[in-house]
Structures are given as structure tokens and as C-alpha cells.
Design an enzyme around this catalytic site. Structure first.
Site, mmCIF file in Angstrom:
data_model
loop_
_atom_site.group_PDB
_atom_site.id
_atom_site.type_symbol
_atom_site.label_atom_id
_atom_site.label_comp_id
_atom_site.label_asym_id
_atom_site.label_seq_id
_atom_site.Cartn_x
_atom_site.Cartn_y
_atom_site.Cartn_z
ATOM 1 C CD1 TRP A 150 -43.555 17.192 63.552
ATOM 2 C CD2 TRP A 150 -43.272 14.975 63.433
ATOM 3 N NE1 TRP A 150 -44.520 16.608 64.341
ATOM 4 C CE2 TRP A 150 -44.368 15.236 64.281
ATOM 5 C CE3 TRP A 150 -42.919 13.643 63.219
ATOM 6 C CZ2 TRP A 150 -45.109 14.235 64.907
ATOM 7 C CZ3 TRP A 150 -43.653 12.640 63.832
ATOM 8 C CH2 TRP A 150 -44.726 12.939 64.660
ATOM 9 C CG ASN A 151 -45.659 12.833 59.070
ATOM 10 O OD1 ASN A 151 -45.420 13.866 58.446
ATOM 11 N ND2 ASN A 151 -46.769 12.158 58.909
ATOM 12 C CE LYS A 174 -42.653 26.406 59.453
ATOM 13 N NZ LYS A 174 -41.660 25.668 60.226
ATOM 14 N N PRO A 175 -39.763 23.781 56.191
ATOM 15 C CG PRO A 175 -37.602 22.907 56.253
ATOM 16 C CD PRO A 175 -38.364 24.180 56.054
ATOM 17 C CB ALA A 176 -41.404 20.049 60.720
ATOM 18 C CB SER A 177 -39.195 24.065 63.993
ATOM 19 O OG SER A 177 -39.852 25.155 63.487
ATOM 20 N N GLY A 227 -50.130 19.161 57.530
ATOM 21 C CA GLY A 227 -49.958 19.230 58.971
ATOM 22 C C GLY A 227 -51.274 18.978 59.672
ATOM 23 C CD GLU A 249 -52.996 16.503 50.675
ATOM 24 O OE1 GLU A 249 -53.767 15.753 51.307
ATOM 25 O OE2 GLU A 249 -53.016 16.600 49.442
ATOM 26 C CG LEU A 250 -55.713 19.635 56.726
ATOM 27 C CD1 LEU A 250 -56.967 20.432 57.033
ATOM 28 C CD2 LEU A 250 -54.468 20.458 57.027
ATOM 29 C CB CYS A 283 -51.653 11.781 57.241
ATOM 30 S SG CYS A 283 -50.854 11.497 55.658
ATOM 31 C CD GLU A 384 -53.663 12.746 62.729
ATOM 32 O OE1 GLU A 384 -53.513 13.916 63.128
ATOM 33 O OE2 GLU A 384 -53.396 12.382 61.575
HETATM 34 P P1 NDP Z 1 -48.327 21.057 62.493
HETATM 35 O O1 NDP Z 1 -49.602 21.511 61.895
HETATM 36 O O2 NDP Z 1 -48.050 21.386 63.896
HETATM 37 O O3 NDP Z 1 -47.095 21.631 61.683
HETATM 38 C C1 NDP Z 1 -46.934 21.435 60.312
HETATM 39 C C2 NDP Z 1 -46.100 22.557 59.729
HETATM 40 O O4 NDP Z 1 -46.819 23.791 59.852
HETATM 41 C C3 NDP Z 1 -44.768 22.782 60.445
HETATM 42 O O5 NDP Z 1 -43.801 23.202 59.511
HETATM 43 C C4 NDP Z 1 -45.119 23.908 61.403
HETATM 44 O O6 NDP Z 1 -44.007 24.662 61.834
HETATM 45 C C5 NDP Z 1 -46.029 24.746 60.539
HETATM 46 N N1 NDP Z 1 -46.922 25.639 61.275
HETATM 47 C C6 NDP Z 1 -47.350 25.540 62.549
HETATM 48 N N2 NDP Z 1 -48.154 26.584 62.845
HETATM 49 C C7 NDP Z 1 -48.237 27.339 61.738
HETATM 50 C C8 NDP Z 1 -48.905 28.557 61.407
HETATM 51 N N3 NDP Z 1 -49.655 29.207 62.291
HETATM 52 N N4 NDP Z 1 -48.776 29.057 60.163
HETATM 53 C C9 NDP Z 1 -48.042 28.426 59.242
HETATM 54 N N5 NDP Z 1 -47.349 27.282 59.502
HETATM 55 C C10 NDP Z 1 -47.462 26.743 60.724
HETATM 56 O O7 NDP Z 1 -48.249 19.478 62.227
HETATM 57 P P2 NDP Z 1 -47.143 18.450 62.749
HETATM 58 O O8 NDP Z 1 -45.791 18.901 62.359
HETATM 59 O O9 NDP Z 1 -47.452 18.130 64.158
HETATM 60 O O10 NDP Z 1 -47.464 17.198 61.804
HETATM 61 C C11 NDP Z 1 -48.333 16.166 62.130
HETATM 62 C C12 NDP Z 1 -49.664 16.349 61.427
HETATM 63 O O11 NDP Z 1 -49.503 16.321 60.009
HETATM 64 C C13 NDP Z 1 -50.647 15.257 61.728
HETATM 65 O O12 NDP Z 1 -51.867 15.805 62.096
HETATM 66 C C14 NDP Z 1 -50.791 14.523 60.411
HETATM 67 O O13 NDP Z 1 -51.997 13.878 60.217
HETATM 68 C C15 NDP Z 1 -50.562 15.580 59.426
HETATM 69 N N6 NDP Z 1 -50.175 15.002 58.158
HETATM 70 C C16 NDP Z 1 -51.070 15.009 57.122
HETATM 71 C C17 NDP Z 1 -50.770 14.399 55.925
HETATM 72 C C18 NDP Z 1 -51.715 14.436 54.775
HETATM 73 O O14 NDP Z 1 -51.267 14.260 53.657
HETATM 74 N N7 NDP Z 1 -52.994 14.663 54.969
HETATM 75 C C19 NDP Z 1 -49.495 13.711 55.728
HETATM 76 C C20 NDP Z 1 -48.629 13.759 56.876
HETATM 77 C C21 NDP Z 1 -48.975 14.400 58.045
HETATM 78 P P3 NDP Z 1 -43.227 24.249 63.195
HETATM 79 O O15 NDP Z 1 -42.640 22.913 62.941
HETATM 80 O O16 NDP Z 1 -42.237 25.320 63.325
HETATM 81 O O17 NDP Z 1 -44.266 24.240 64.270
#
Ligand code: NDP
Length: 484
Positions: A150-151, A174-177, A227, A249-250, A283, A384
Site C-alpha cells: 500500500w505504500n 493484486k494491489p493491497a486491499s 511487501g 522486494e521485501l 522500504c 523495520e
Molecule cells: P504485506 O506483505 O502485508 O502485503 C503486501 C501485499 O501482499 C498485499 O497486496 C497483500 O494483500 C498481499 N498478501 C498478504 N498476504 C499474502 C499471501 N499469503 N499471499 C499472497 N499475497 C499476500 O505488506 P504491506 O502491504 O504491509 O507493505 C509494507 C511492506 O512492504 C514493508 O515491509 C515494506 O518494507 C515492503 N516494501 C518493500 C519494498 C521493496 O522494494 N523492497 C518497497 C515497498 C514496500 P492484502 O493487502 O490484502 O493483505
């Protein structure tokens, strides 16, 4: 009545089969912004099947044809920039000027990969026999499932969708919910540009059902995910069952090293911007600052002064530099990290709480916070935070600074500020990070690889590396008879 958005499956805009809806609220005001369908595994399956059906035609379409459609979508995005940016600020909270930048960059990514897709060259390989020829060609991996947080809900999806489509993959996105509106508008631009049905699909719904189906279903051959590290770990485990291609990308915990010869004003400005923009929900945010003992007092004083001058408020106000945080969960984690640091001896030099005033009462606002007297026993220095906190620690030698910077399971970005070329290389070459910024607070460059070392991820996005990750190599070995 507020706006409703829909999913895009096989070229048709649809509600959820369950007819369930969820409401997205503005993080600055709490006001409802839009209703979003809550899809489930069945919609994800439908989208994957549509993408599978569309794949052969899209994969074999001339690169020029794919490029023209991607450029057209980019033009639509630019034409609708104000509208999409406004949705982004309303759902995510970021200042409108940053939202505009995000949409413009996403359009640029589509233009870039439209052209890069024309350069998916093959190779002619020397062989061990005069009668054998070996060619290597690159072909699209298949259906790509792309999942974003979502960021940066638009840009991070664009980083995946654009190279996937340019490579000839069909896509289920699939975008963030909690922030799907502007991303849906980007998908609409692709749809309106005339992509064939099933080439780009959009599913909306929880990660644990919709996201999990995209990962587990054998139709998807590639998962591109941004995520949290924990989610990435789960995805990697699941993908291992069918040896799917994954790009992850975590999370990050990015250090910034400020050497004693650094340009103080530039380092302060760069650090403040990268620690607090998007409320630290980036991130590659500056999460830990290590400053040389000799200049630490001056640096800290200027850093605090500049932080105090940041204008915080509703992102729709064009003068605002910092909006609200995204939700209560990230704000609570930020508070917890600050409380943990204070309990272990840190000092709060500014911020540390919500701003006062009527305008801040209904949103997830939080003051940008500077901490001193920190060490690595504190959560804010090793986990983080994903919030607006800049902890500052002093160092005596460069090797000590490098060791502190590398003392992390993460390795996404790192920053060095120095005027000395030798020092810059000495540090940059020793940092364990996928990107190092020297006298600059961003490691993102459209043509350069972006990604993490260690638990910050796997694979690279952007540049030619971003495209390669949607391609498979195929060796074609040909036996030739002598003519006549
Ligand atoms: P999440 O991991 O919670 O969610 C990211 C996406 O994955 C959402 O669309 C989410 O859906 C989906 N998701 C959640 N669970 C599953 C699953 N079991 N299987 C498949 N998809 C799933 O991250 P956040 O949205 O909280 O984002 C913040 C994080 O993203 C931070 O840790 C940040 O560091 C990282 N990030 C990394 C970047 C990089 O380039 N390394 C850049 C930007 C952010 P739903 O929304 O429905 O839960």
C-alpha cells in the site's frame, strides 16, 4: 453515494461473486473514499484462467504492437494524472505532489518497458561441430501474478506489470486491499488502451485468499511480490512446490553514514527527506543514521531544526510535506519502537507523539521523530519501523560505521555522505545492500537494478534486469547436413 470500483477479469469489469464490499477510508480524515469488492479464491482462479487463455496470442504478438499499446496506456495515465493522483492521496494519505510524482513515474515505466521490449534479443553461440548451430532465444515465462503493498500502490505495480507485458507475459495483478483505487485506475488505462481481454486482469481481495490463490495455483508461472519479509518468505515456500519464478522486494532497515567531511547541509536535507517522506513508510527509508563523532553535535542540531520545520497536514493541501500515516497499525508500531528505545535509554529530540490541533484529530497523524543516544539493542535500530523515526548514533572510525551499517538481516539500500572519493568507494564497496546512494538519498534509477540483499529480497526490478525476470532462455540446437 461513494464511488464503487470493480475487478477486471477477461476484459470485463466485475463485482465480487460474494457481492461483499469493503469501504476504504481517507487516513487523513476517516471519511469514506470508495467501496471495493472483496473477491476470493474463485475470482483469482477466473483471472488466472483468462490470463492463460490470452497468453499464446500476446506472447506471439510483435514487440512493436505490444509497445504501441503500452505507450498508449502511459499517455492515458498522464492524461488522467490529476484524477489518479487525487485518488492516491485520498486512499493512502501521501501529499498530492508526491502522488503526482508517483503516477508520472508509473507512466514513465510503461514507456520505458515498451521500448525495452523491442530489445529482447537472441544469441548465436559457437558450437563444438561445424554441422551444429546453437541459438538462444528469450521467451515469456507465462502467466505472471503480481502483488503489491500500500505504500506505493501504483508505482510498485507498474514496476511489475510493465516489464511482464513487454516480455509477452499476461498478468493478474493484486494491489493491497487497503489501497486499491489508484492502482485500479492504472489498470483502467491499460484496458482503455486496448489490451486484448485477459492480457491484464485485476483481482481485489485479501492476501490470505486472493493472494494465496495467485501464488499456489499452478497456472501462474511467475510471482512478483513487494511487501513484508514474512509474506515474502511464505510466498517463496509455496512457490517452491512448483518451482515458480519469484521476485521478492521485501523489508528494509537502511543505514545512512555521514562522514566527518560530509557537506552538512546537503546531508541533513537528504536525511530528513528520506527518513520522513511518505511518513517513513518506504522500504528504502533512512532508518538509522551513523554520524562521525567530530560533526555529530552540529549535524544533530541542524537535523532537528529542519525536522521541526516540516509541514504536516492533509495531503490534498498543496503546501503539505507530510501527510498522515496509513493506518493505526503502523502508527502503533512506530509508538512501540519509540517507547522501546526510550526505555533502553534513547532521548527524544523532537516529535515522539501526535501533533496537537483539531485538524489532526481524525487522521493517523504522527510527528516526525528524532532519537539520540540509541544503540543496537533497540528495536528501532534492527526491525523495520515503517514510520517517521530517525535514530542517530555516533561513530569514531569508518570500519565501525560499516560494521554497524551491516549489522542487520536486511540489505536493501544504504547511503553514504562524504566529499572524499576514496572514502566513498571504501564504504560503498563494503556495504551489504542492493543499492548504495553516495551523496544522494535515493537508489532508484529507472535503468538500474533495484532490489535487496539478505532478507530484503530476491531478484531485481527495473532496467533490463526487471525484464529478464519475466523471460525464460531457450537453447535451440540445429544439426545441418552438407548440401548436395
Ligand atoms: P504485506 O506483505 O502485508 O502485503 C503486501 C501485499 O501482499 C498485499 O497486496 C497483500 O494483500 C498481499 N498478501 C498478504 N498476504 C499474502 C499471501 N499469503 N499471499 C499472497 N499475497 C499476500 O505488506 P504491506 O502491504 O504491509 O507493505 C509494507 C511492506 O512492504 C514493508 O515491509 C515494506 O518494507 C515492503 N516494501 C518493500 C519494498 C521493496 O522494494 N523492497 C518497497 C515497498 C514496500 P492484502 O493487502 O490484502 O493483505
Amino acid at each position: 453515494m461513494i464511488r464503487r470500483i470493480q475487478m477486471l477479469i477477461n476484459g470485463a469489469w466485475l463485482d465480487a461473486l460474494s457481492e461483499d464490499w469493503t469501504v476504504i477510508h481517507n487516513p487523513a480524515t476517516g471519511d469514506p473514499v470508495a467501496e471495493v469488492p472483496v473477491g476470493g479464491r474463485e475470482e483469482a482462479r477466473m483471472a488466472l484462467e483468462a490470463a492463460r487463455r490470452a497468453f499464446p496470442d500476446w506472447a506471439s504478438a510483435p514487440a512493436e504492437e505490444r509497445a504501441n499499446l503500452l505507450h498508449r496506456a502511459a499517455d492515458f495515465m498522464r492524461g488522467r494524472l490529476e484524477e489518479i493522483s487525487r485518488w492516491l492521496t485520498l486512499e493512502q494519505g501521501k501529499p498530492i505532489r508526491d502522488a503526482r510524482k508517483e503516477i508520472a513515474l508509473a507512466a514513465q515505466v510503461f514507456d520505458y518497458y515498451a521500448e525495452e521490449g523491442k530489445r529482447i534479443f537472441g544469441e548465436w553461440i559457437p558450437t563444438g561441430s561445424p554441422h551444429i548451430r546453437s541459438l538462444v532465444i528469450r521467451q515469456p515465462v507465462g502467466v505472471a501474478a503480481v502483488i503489491a503493498p500500500w505504500n506505493y500502490p501504483v508505482e510498485l505495480l507498474a514496476w511489475k506489470i510493465a516489464p511482464a507485458l513487454a516480455a509477452g507475459c499476461t498478468v493478474v495483478a493484486k494491489p493491497a486491499s487497503a489501497a486499491p483505487i489508484a492502482a485500479t485506475e492504472m489498470i483502467r488505462a491499460l484496458h482503455d488502451a486496448g489490451l486484448p481481454p485477459g492480457t491484464i486482469n485485476l483481482v481485489l481481495g485479501p492476501g490470505r485468499t486472493v493472494g494465496a490463490e495467485l501464488v499456489e495455483n499452478p497456472i501462474s508461472r511467475k510471482i512478483a511480490f513487494t511487501g513484508e519479509t514474512e509474506t515474502g518468505r511464505w510466498i517463496m515456500e509455496k512457490a517452491a512446490r512448483s518451482i515458480k519464478r519469484v521476485s521478492l522486494e521485501l523489508g528494509g532497515q537502511s543505514p545512512m553514514i555521514v562522514c566527518r567531511d560530509a557537506d552538512l547541509e546537503k546531508a541533513v536535507a537528504a536525511g530528513v527527506r528520506r527518513a520522513f517522506s511518505n511518513m517513513g513508510q518506504i522500504c528504502i527509508s533512512v532508518n538509522r543514521i551513523y554520524v562521525a563523532q567530530e560533526i555529530a553535535d552540529a549535524f544533530i542540531a541542524r537535523f532537528v531544526e529542519r525536522t521541526r520545520s516540516l509541514r504536516i497536514g492533509n495531503g490534498l493541501d498543496p503546501e503539505v510535506e507530510l501527510g498522515p500515516m496509513f493506518n493505526e497499525e503502523v502508527r502503533r508500531k512506530t509508538r512501540e519502537h519509540i517507547a522501546d528505545a526510550v526505555a533502553k535509554g534513547a532521548w527524544v529530540l523532537c516529535g515522539g507523539c501526535e501533533p496537537e490541533g483539531e485538524e489532526f484529530q481524525r487522521g493517523y497523524f504522527f510527528l516526525p521523530t528524532v532519537l539520540a543516544e540509541v544503540d543496537h539493542s533497540m528495536r528501532v535500530m534492527c526491525e523495520e519501523t515503517f514510520g517517521p523515526v530517525a535514530p542517530i548514533m555516533r561513530f569514531r572510525t569508518l570500519d565501525e560505521a560499516i560494521a554497524l551499517a551491516n549489522d542487520s538481516p536486511y540489505g536493501l539500500a544504504a547511503y553514504v555522505f562524504t566529499r572524499d572519493l576514496h572514502t566513498a568507494f571504501y564504504i560503498a564497496e563494503r556495504l551489504e545492500a542492493g543499492g548504495v546512494g553516495v551523496n544522494i538519498n535515493d537508489v532508484t534509477e529507472l535503468q538500474a537494478p533495484f532490489g535487496g540483499w539478505k532478507e530484503s529480497g530476491l531478484g531485481r526490478e527495473l532496467g533490463r534486469w526487471g525484464l529478464e525476470s519475466y523471460l525464460e532462455l531457450k537453447h535451440i540446437r540445429i544439426a545441418l547436413d552438407t548440401p548436395g
